[in-house]
Enzyme design. Structure first.
Site, mmCIF file in Angstrom:
data_model
loop_
_atom_site.group_PDB
_atom_site.id
_atom_site.type_symbol
_atom_site.label_atom_id
_atom_site.label_comp_id
_atom_site.label_asym_id
_atom_site.label_seq_id
_atom_site.Cartn_x
_atom_site.Cartn_y
_atom_site.Cartn_z
ATOM 1 N N ARG A 1 0.858 -1.221 -0.067
ATOM 2 C CA ARG A 1 -0.040 0.078 0.031
ATOM 3 C C ARG A 1 0.933 1.216 -0.090
ATOM 4 O O ARG A 1 1.829 1.476 0.807
ATOM 5 C CB ARG A 1 -0.942 0.008 1.274
ATOM 6 N N HIS B 1 -7.569 0.980 -6.214
ATOM 7 C CA HIS B 1 -7.587 -0.140 -4.968
ATOM 8 C C HIS B 1 -8.622 -1.374 -5.476
ATOM 9 O O HIS B 1 -9.658 -1.545 -5.312
ATOM 10 C CB HIS B 1 -8.626 0.817 -3.821
ATOM 11 N N GLN C 1 -10.090 -3.966 -3.102
ATOM 12 C CA GLN C 1 -11.437 -3.603 -2.651
ATOM 13 C C GLN C 1 -12.438 -3.857 -3.492
ATOM 14 O O GLN C 1 -13.520 -4.440 -3.257
ATOM 15 C CB GLN C 1 -11.408 -2.063 -2.215
ATOM 16 N N ASP D 1 -17.437 7.092 -0.722
ATOM 17 C CA ASP D 1 -16.174 6.930 -0.028
ATOM 18 C C ASP D 1 -15.886 8.194 0.769
ATOM 19 O O ASP D 1 -16.646 9.154 0.585
ATOM 20 C CB ASP D 1 -14.997 6.553 -1.110
ATOM 21 N N CYS E 1 -16.204 1.387 0.900
ATOM 22 C CA CYS E 1 -15.020 0.362 1.337
ATOM 23 C C CYS E 1 -14.716 0.688 2.917
ATOM 24 O O CYS E 1 -13.983 -0.182 3.297
ATOM 25 C CB CYS E 1 -14.026 0.965 0.508
ATOM 26 N N ARG F 1 -13.184 -8.936 1.606
ATOM 27 C CA ARG F 1 -11.661 -8.843 1.422
ATOM 28 C C ARG F 1 -10.752 -10.002 1.801
ATOM 29 O O ARG F 1 -10.009 -10.402 0.871
ATOM 30 C CB ARG F 1 -11.245 -7.513 2.454
HETATM 31 N N1 CP Z 1 -11.117 -0.444 2.772
HETATM 32 C C1 CP Z 1 -9.977 -0.387 3.264
HETATM 33 O O1 CP Z 1 -8.802 -0.466 2.343
HETATM 34 O O2 CP Z 1 -9.743 -0.247 4.748
HETATM 35 P P1 CP Z 1 -8.302 -0.148 5.347
HETATM 36 O O3 CP Z 1 -7.644 1.119 4.980
HETATM 37 O O4 CP Z 1 -8.615 -0.182 6.637
HETATM 38 O O5 CP Z 1 -7.256 -1.111 4.813
HETATM 39 N N1 NVA Z 2 -10.168 6.901 -0.862
HETATM 40 C C1 NVA Z 2 -9.817 5.896 0.496
HETATM 41 C C2 NVA Z 2 -9.683 4.882 0.559
HETATM 42 C C3 NVA Z 2 -9.589 4.087 1.944
HETATM 43 C C4 NVA Z 2 -9.492 2.632 2.005
HETATM 44 C C5 NVA Z 2 -8.164 6.583 0.764
HETATM 45 O O1 NVA Z 2 -7.373 6.369 -0.189
HETATM 46 O O2 NVA Z 2 -7.605 7.007 1.770
#
Ligand code: CP
Ligand code: NVA
Length: 308
Positions: free
Chosen positions: A107, A134, A137, A225, A266, A294
């Site tokens: 990530r 993402h 997700q 989101d 998400c 997930r």
């Molecule tokens: N939805 C998601 O990716 O959650 P986290 O940021 O908690 O991993």
């Molecule tokens: N759009 C959000 C998703 C988190 C899972 C971010 O990137 O922070």
């Protein structure tokens, strides 16, 4: 090398096979205690690095639990703990990790870091979120929709709010899975038009409708989101909130969708901002099923990457 970098970069048949595998292993597992090993142990003797340059709850826990259920071992690392966070290049990091682990999930911020890691890695790399997309997700979200409503092909998905990384992966998925996609949000926060054009080129409708009440008509799935993503400067919070307030998912907006429309987020959600409690906790919400899936979707992604 089977990297899982994005939904639009993975063959349609592979995406479908991954979802079928996810459903099968979820069903086969049934309702056993979470720490029970799977009957099959396809990751036995495999070491998986989980690298986080941004915070995470779901991604971190679901990947870690998933690897363990399949008999593998994990190393959970944050960017700051690694030399990566102190100037070592992504390329050198990849060349080192190649010698220790069988699979890397990362990530990160700019997707160029993900792409460079994948380019230099001799083991598969999975995108656990970048500023741009993402995909894990949305694989879980597709699985969730189909569990509740059957095939998503031909359905109408409406994304309301910020045209961010989650929106981008939904648009990628529209082209691959054959559903129509409508974005509704302020012009300043539109998704990348190239991604919308690519989906259209695959034969689906991908449109932008400014008025949320208009956009939501006929929706089978409503998605939103956070209004401020992890890569957004906190100084933009007030401006974003002012732009995005008309796009909140509340009972009034949901009432404009089809009566059996589902609601997805998400998570983490900011209750009272992009979504109200009534919708989050209401009968159309499947947000915690998404979170559970997930685990199942990513187990199938890891098996596909390792061809096991
Ligand atoms: N939805 C998601 O990716 O959650 P986290 O940021 O908690 O991993
Ligand atoms: N759009 C959000 C998703 C988190 C899972 C971010 O990137 O922070």
């Amino acid at each position: 090398m089977r990297h899982f970098l994005d939904i639009d970069k993975t063959e349609r048949d592979d995406l479908k096979a991954i979802l079928a595998q996810a459903r099968a292993t979820k069903d086969a597992r049934g309702d056993v205690p979470k720490g029970t090993p799977d009957a099959e142990q396809p990751l036995a003797n495999r070491m998986v690095a989980l690298i986080f340059e941004k915070p995470s709850t779901r991604t971190r826990v679901s990947f870690d639990v998933g690897v363990r259920q399949m008999g593998g071992q994990t190393l959970v690392l944050t960017g700051q703990e690694m030399q990566l966070g102190h100037g070592e290049s992504i390329a050198d990091t990849a060349r080192v990790l190649n010698r220790y682990v069988d699979l890397i999930m990362i990530r990160t911020f700019d997707e160029t870091a993900l792409l460079e890691l994948a380019d230099r890695a001799t083991v598969p790399v999975i995108n656990g979120l970048t500023d741009r997309s993402h995909p894990c997700q949305i694989m879980a979200d597709l699985m969730t929709f189909e569990e509740h409503r059957g095939p998503i092909a031909g359905k109408k998905v409406v994304f309301t709010g910020d045209g961010n990384n989650v929106a981008a992966s939904f648009i990628h998925a529209a082209g691959q899975f054959g559903f129509d996609f409508t974005f509704t949000g302020p012009a300043q926060l539109d998704p990348d038009t190239r991604i919308l054009d690519e989906a259209r080129a695959r034969g689906v409708e991908a449109e932008i409708v400014r008025d949320p009440q208009e956009a939501i008509k006929g929706a089978d799935l409503v998605v939103t989101d956070t209004w401020v993503s992890m890569h957004d400067a906190l100084s933009t919070r007030e401006r974003r909130h002012n732009l995005l307030r008309p796009y909140q998912v509340n009972e009034h907006l949901m009432s404009g969708a089809k009566p059996d429309a589902l609601f997805m987020h998400c998570l983490p959600a900011h209750r009272g901002e992009e979504v109200t409690d009534a919708v989050m906790d209401g009968p159309q919400s499947v947000v915690f099923d998404e979170a559970e899936n997930r685990l199942h979707a990513q187990k199938a992604i890891m098996r596909w990457c390792l061809d096991v």
